[in-house]
Design a protein around this motif. Sequence first.
Motif, PDB file in Angstrom:
ATOM      1  N   PHE A 475       0.828  -1.202   0.000  1.00  0.00           N
ATOM      2  CA  PHE A 475       0.000   0.000   0.000  1.00  0.00           C
ATOM      3  C   PHE A 475       0.866   1.257   0.000  1.00  0.00           C
ATOM      4  CE2 PHE A 475      -2.672  -3.284   1.845  1.00  0.00           C
ATOM      5  CZ  PHE A 475      -3.872  -3.104   1.163  1.00  0.00           C
ATOM      6  N   VAL A 476       0.397   2.264  -0.752  1.00  0.00           N
ATOM      7  CA  VAL A 476       1.030   3.580  -0.778  1.00  0.00           C
ATOM      8  C   VAL A 476      -0.062   4.627  -0.677  1.00  0.00           C
ATOM      9  CG1 VAL A 476       3.017   2.825  -2.136  1.00  0.00           C
ATOM     10  CG2 VAL A 476       0.985   3.717  -3.307  1.00  0.00           C
ATOM     11  N   SER A 477       0.343   5.873  -0.325  1.00  0.00           N
ATOM     12  CA  SER A 477      -0.590   6.998  -0.338  1.00  0.00           C
ATOM     13  C   SER A 477      -0.330   7.776  -1.618  1.00  0.00           C
ATOM     14  CB  SER A 477      -0.373   7.889   0.890  1.00  0.00           C
ATOM     15  OG  SER A 477      -1.207   9.024   0.827  1.00  0.00           O
ATOM     16  N   ALA A 478      -1.276   7.722  -2.564  1.00  0.00           N
ATOM     17  CA  ALA A 478      -1.007   8.296  -3.891  1.00  0.00           C
ATOM     18  C   ALA A 478      -2.307   8.646  -4.585  1.00  0.00           C
ATOM     19  CB  ALA A 478      -0.187   7.323  -4.728  1.00  0.00           C
ATOM     20  N   ASP A 479      -2.147   9.449  -5.634  1.00  0.00           N
ATOM     21  CA  ASP A 479      -3.250   9.783  -6.542  1.00  0.00           C
ATOM     22  C   ASP A 479      -3.298   8.694  -7.608  1.00  0.00           C
ATOM     23  OD1 ASP A 479      -4.458  10.963  -9.038  1.00  0.00           O
ATOM     24  OD2 ASP A 479      -4.879  12.574  -7.617  1.00  0.00           O
ATOM     25  N   ARG A 480      -4.383   7.976  -7.670  1.00  0.00           N
ATOM     26  CA  ARG A 480      -4.479   6.805  -8.560  1.00  0.00           C
ATOM     27  C   ARG A 480      -4.260   7.175 -10.020  1.00  0.00           C
ATOM     28  NH1 ARG A 480      -6.697   1.780  -8.067  1.00  0.00           N
ATOM     29  NH2 ARG A 480      -7.266   0.761 -10.023  1.00  0.00           N
ATOM     30  N   VAL A 481      -4.919   8.237 -10.469  1.00  0.00           N
ATOM     31  CA  VAL A 481      -4.836   8.608 -11.890  1.00  0.00           C
ATOM     32  C   VAL A 481      -3.409   9.014 -12.255  1.00  0.00           C
ATOM     33  CG1 VAL A 481      -5.636  10.256 -13.629  1.00  0.00           C
ATOM     34  CG2 VAL A 481      -7.256   9.256 -12.008  1.00  0.00           C
ATOM     35  N   GLU A 482      -2.732   9.776 -11.335  1.00  0.00           N
ATOM     36  CA  GLU A 482      -1.370  10.211 -11.646  1.00  0.00           C
ATOM     37  C   GLU A 482      -0.411   9.034 -11.717  1.00  0.00           C
ATOM     38  OE1 GLU A 482      -1.310  14.793  -9.971  1.00  0.00           O
ATOM     39  OE2 GLU A 482      -0.179  13.245  -8.924  1.00  0.00           O
ATOM     40  N   LEU A 483      -0.512   8.088 -10.768  1.00  0.00           N
ATOM     41  CA  LEU A 483       0.376   6.920 -10.839  1.00  0.00           C
ATOM     42  C   LEU A 483       0.047   6.058 -12.048  1.00  0.00           C
ATOM     43  CD1 LEU A 483       1.042   5.571  -7.247  1.00  0.00           C
ATOM     44  CD2 LEU A 483       2.390   7.076  -8.667  1.00  0.00           C
ATOM     45  N   GLN A 484      -1.214   5.963 -12.405  1.00  0.00           N
ATOM     46  CA  GLN A 484      -1.583   5.221 -13.615  1.00  0.00           C
ATOM     47  C   GLN A 484      -0.999   5.884 -14.853  1.00  0.00           C
ATOM     48  OE1 GLN A 484      -5.855   4.820 -14.868  1.00  0.00           O
ATOM     49  NE2 GLN A 484      -5.515   2.700 -14.189  1.00  0.00           N
ATOM     50  N   GLN A 485      -0.974   7.218 -14.843  1.00  0.00           N
ATOM     51  CA  GLN A 485      -0.355   7.939 -15.965  1.00  0.00           C
ATOM     52  C   GLN A 485       1.129   7.598 -16.074  1.00  0.00           C
ATOM     53  OE1 GLN A 485      -0.644  12.157 -15.636  1.00  0.00           O
ATOM     54  NE2 GLN A 485       0.836  12.554 -17.264  1.00  0.00           N
ATOM     55  N   VAL A 486       1.839   7.543 -14.908  1.00  0.00           N
ATOM     56  CA  VAL A 486       3.260   7.204 -14.904  1.00  0.00           C
ATOM     57  C   VAL A 486       3.471   5.812 -15.483  1.00  0.00           C
ATOM     58  CG1 VAL A 486       5.248   6.724 -13.419  1.00  0.00           C
ATOM     59  CG2 VAL A 486       3.835   8.723 -12.973  1.00  0.00           C
ATOM     60  N   LEU A 487       2.674   4.843 -14.993  1.00  0.00           N
ATOM     61  CA  LEU A 487       2.846   3.457 -15.437  1.00  0.00           C
ATOM     62  C   LEU A 487       2.540   3.307 -16.923  1.00  0.00           C
ATOM     63  CD1 LEU A 487       3.526   0.605 -14.746  1.00  0.00           C
ATOM     64  CD2 LEU A 487       1.207   0.266 -13.869  1.00  0.00           C
ATOM     65  N   LEU A 488       1.439   3.937 -17.411  1.00  0.00           N
ATOM     66  CA  LEU A 488       1.099   3.845 -18.844  1.00  0.00           C
ATOM     67  C   LEU A 488       2.182   4.482 -19.703  1.00  0.00           C
ATOM     68  CD1 LEU A 488      -2.723   4.592 -18.749  1.00  0.00           C
ATOM     69  CD2 LEU A 488      -1.613   2.385 -19.123  1.00  0.00           C
ATOM     70  N   ASN A 489       2.768   5.580 -19.211  1.00  0.00           N
ATOM     71  CA  ASN A 489       3.837   6.226 -19.965  1.00  0.00           C
ATOM     72  C   ASN A 489       5.049   5.289 -20.073  1.00  0.00           C
ATOM     73  OD1 ASN A 489       6.234   8.032 -20.434  1.00  0.00           O
ATOM     74  ND2 ASN A 489       4.606   9.557 -20.561  1.00  0.00           N
ATOM     75  N   LEU A 490       5.425   4.646 -18.940  1.00  0.00           N
ATOM     76  CA  LEU A 490       6.560   3.718 -18.970  1.00  0.00           C
ATOM     77  C   LEU A 490       6.278   2.525 -19.878  1.00  0.00           C
ATOM     78  CD1 LEU A 490       7.599   3.727 -15.188  1.00  0.00           C
ATOM     79  CD2 LEU A 490       8.681   4.947 -17.099  1.00  0.00           C
ATOM     80  N   LEU A 491       5.031   2.001 -19.844  1.00  0.00           N
ATOM     81  CA  LEU A 491       4.673   0.882 -20.733  1.00  0.00           C
ATOM     82  C   LEU A 491       4.749   1.296 -22.198  1.00  0.00           C
ATOM     83  CD1 LEU A 491       1.645  -0.622 -18.771  1.00  0.00           C
ATOM     84  CD2 LEU A 491       3.876  -1.699 -19.134  1.00  0.00           C
ATOM     85  N   PHE A 576      13.162   0.673 -15.397  1.00  0.00           N
ATOM     86  CA  PHE A 576      12.724   1.916 -14.778  1.00  0.00           C
ATOM     87  C   PHE A 576      12.063   1.565 -13.435  1.00  0.00           C
ATOM     88  CE2 PHE A 576      13.212   3.161 -19.129  1.00  0.00           C
ATOM     89  CZ  PHE A 576      13.621   4.482 -19.083  1.00  0.00           C
ATOM     90  N   ASP A 577      12.659   2.105 -12.349  1.00  0.00           N
ATOM     91  CA  ASP A 577      12.143   1.833 -11.001  1.00  0.00           C
ATOM     92  C   ASP A 577      11.425   3.062 -10.458  1.00  0.00           C
ATOM     93  OD1 ASP A 577      13.162  -0.714 -10.936  1.00  0.00           O
ATOM     94  OD2 ASP A 577      15.044  -0.130  -9.962  1.00  0.00           O
ATOM     95  N   VAL A 578      10.245   2.841  -9.895  1.00  0.00           N
ATOM     96  CA  VAL A 578       9.487   3.876  -9.194  1.00  0.00           C
ATOM     97  C   VAL A 578       9.396   3.430  -7.726  1.00  0.00           C
ATOM     98  CG1 VAL A 578       7.283   5.039  -8.946  1.00  0.00           C
ATOM     99  CG2 VAL A 578       8.192   4.542 -11.236  1.00  0.00           C
ATOM    100  N   SER A 579       9.954   4.243  -6.810  1.00  0.00           N
ATOM    101  CA  SER A 579       9.947   3.914  -5.378  1.00  0.00           C
ATOM    102  C   SER A 579       9.065   4.917  -4.647  1.00  0.00           C
ATOM    103  CB  SER A 579      11.368   3.959  -4.800  1.00  0.00           C
ATOM    104  OG  SER A 579      12.206   3.023  -5.465  1.00  0.00           O
ATOM    105  N   LEU A 580       8.122   4.400  -3.841  1.00  0.00           N
ATOM    106  CA  LEU A 580       7.199   5.241  -3.080  1.00  0.00           C
ATOM    107  C   LEU A 580       7.174   4.788  -1.624  1.00  0.00           C
ATOM    108  CD1 LEU A 580       4.236   5.262  -5.621  1.00  0.00           C
ATOM    109  CD2 LEU A 580       5.794   7.155  -5.160  1.00  0.00           C
ATOM    110  N   PRO A 581       6.977   5.724  -0.666  1.00  0.00           N
ATOM    111  CA  PRO A 581       6.925   5.331   0.748  1.00  0.00           C
ATOM    112  C   PRO A 581       5.779   4.360   1.010  1.00  0.00           C
ATOM    113  CG  PRO A 581       7.197   7.703   0.534  1.00  0.00           C
ATOM    114  CD  PRO A 581       6.899   7.193  -0.825  1.00  0.00           C
ATOM    115  N   ALA A 582       6.090   3.269   1.677  1.00  0.00           N
ATOM    116  CA  ALA A 582       5.072   2.275   2.003  1.00  0.00           C
ATOM    117  C   ALA A 582       4.276   2.719   3.219  1.00  0.00           C
ATOM    118  CB  ALA A 582       5.722   0.924   2.266  1.00  0.00           C
ATOM    119  N   ILE A 583       2.992   2.384   3.239  1.00  0.00           N
ATOM    120  CA  ILE A 583       2.145   2.634   4.400  1.00  0.00           C
ATOM    121  C   ILE A 583       1.491   1.332   4.797  1.00  0.00           C
ATOM    122  CG2 ILE A 583       1.733   5.022   3.733  1.00  0.00           C
ATOM    123  CD1 ILE A 583      -1.058   4.174   2.812  1.00  0.00           C
ATOM    124  N   VAL A 584       0.994   1.296   6.036  1.00  0.00           N
ATOM    125  CA  VAL A 584       0.366   0.073   6.531  1.00  0.00           C
ATOM    126  C   VAL A 584      -1.078   0.005   6.045  1.00  0.00           C
ATOM    127  CG1 VAL A 584      -0.263  -1.214   8.586  1.00  0.00           C
ATOM    128  CG2 VAL A 584       1.842   0.109   8.544  1.00  0.00           C
TER     129      VAL A 584
END
Length: 584
Positions: A475-491, A576-584
């Motif tokens: 789990f991470v604390s993030a904006d779903r659409v923005e992270l999806q944009q990052v992943l689609l761009n990398l793909l 390409f690695d994307v690292s985000l702070p993990a949350i519980v």
Amino acid sequence: MRIKARLAFSFAVLLFCTVAVLVPVMLDGVSETVARAEERELRGHLEAVRAMARLRTNTAMALAELVATLPEAQAGVAAGDRSDLLAHFMPAFLKLKEDAGVEQFQFHLPPATSLLRLHQPDLFGDDLASFRQMVVEVNRSGKALQGLEFGVAGLGARAVAPIVLGTRAVGSVEFGMDFGQNFANQFKARFGADIAVALPRDGGFRTVAATSAAAAVDDETKKAALTGVTIIRRETLNGRPVASLVAALDDYSGIPAAVVEISIDAGDYQAQYARARMRALTVGGIVLLVGLAIAWFIARTISQPLIRMTEAMHRLADGDADVAVPSAGRRDEIGEMAQAMFVFKQNRAEIERQRAERDQFSRLGALGEMASNIAHELNQPLASILNYGQGMVRMLDGPSPDPALLKTGAVAVAQQAERAAAIIHKIRSFVRRRPQHRARLEINGLVRDSLALFDRSGVSRRISFHERLSAGNLFVSADRVELQQVLLNLLQNAVDAMPEGGAISLETAIEDKMVVLSVCDSGPGVPADAQAQLFHPFFTTKADGLGLGLSICRTIVESHGGRMRAAPGPDGGMIFDVSLPAIV
């Protein structure tokens, strides 16, 4: 340790050290003042002893000079007539002894022979020249002398005046005043201090007068006093504090002849010191408590605005652009910080606006690249709807329409319409511009949804996709659409890097409390000299690219408190690695 605690602790330590230094200094000052007061009193008593001795010698001198002028005395001494002198002056001597403390009254013949001692009439004719230098000097010089001097009876306050008949010196007359126990008793009665008088004798000292039975000072101290040194002593006798002064008393010629010890009860001074010490400790304690209260107040007035400022900064860093800037109206350093934060807030808002515009351009660009594949994806459900619709029309035009078949066709049309609507909804969600909204997000689910969306974009069948996701949920604390944009761009970048086909793998893991999402391709990779510039705006390796995709991706990742890096794969291609702070 927080600033408030550090300020309070530092101020408390400084205040404690100040009080710890000042209170002893104050007490030392009080102690010195008390000691000086004791010394002044003792020296005052010493001067009183000397004044009383002078008063006695002055009285003796007045009596001697008076008798020296009487014709009876002049004639009697000139004739050596002891009987005549005794008859004339014995009544006066007895009266003076009783009323004025006169202890000695005698006449001398030159140079120093005793003619008559009215206090000892039977002792006469002895030569005093060996020890009565005052008598010798008066008979030699014809001048009167007074002061302390040893005699047959011991040390006395004496005065000797010459007796002159006409122009011829015929002898001298001497008066001696009490300088023993009566003198000591009078001194104590008048001044309230104890006194002891000691005379040198056979290498030691003999006490001739004392008003107290307390132990006297030792002989070594008395010998030191005879050299002209005034000694101050403080001790406890019989359970009470005592201050003493030991000094020499000079004879008529200025030579030390006796040692006087003056003692006073120092209880009052000690009580004053104790009261001063208690006041100093009380004042020190009050100052310490007040200082601690002031330190706490100062620390609070500094720390509270800083705490509110920090909370506001955290909220601003989390994307809350509506947070109010605290302490903006203050006219001190805190106010300056508030103004700086206000400027930062404005700049952050402008940066967010510009980032949103760049994200929008990126999404629109990605949409353009995906447009043809989206059209192909939508063509399938639309073609199915068309076929089912035409078949249902032909069936209705026939002689006997089958309701069951018509229902099956209608259900199939509805299913294909829902499929097309889902495709349109996901595309609209991706493209639509909206404020950042962070939430608790499961990264594996995001990868699957994004991969499904991208897989439906009509990517060449020569490219295979592999999922190597962690076994547990991350789990991470993030904006779903923005992270999806990052992943689609990398793909999309991975697909563009393999025009001849290849493999793309998506991996998730957790490392050092960071959730790591990796996109790996098997393409030709990126030249070494270009790898350092991959995330620079407007740098691209594509012939028709803008060079904004990776720059925007890194901006999005860093705005989430993460980091992004690119490295060559072990078997070729890029990772390409994307690292985000993990949350519980």
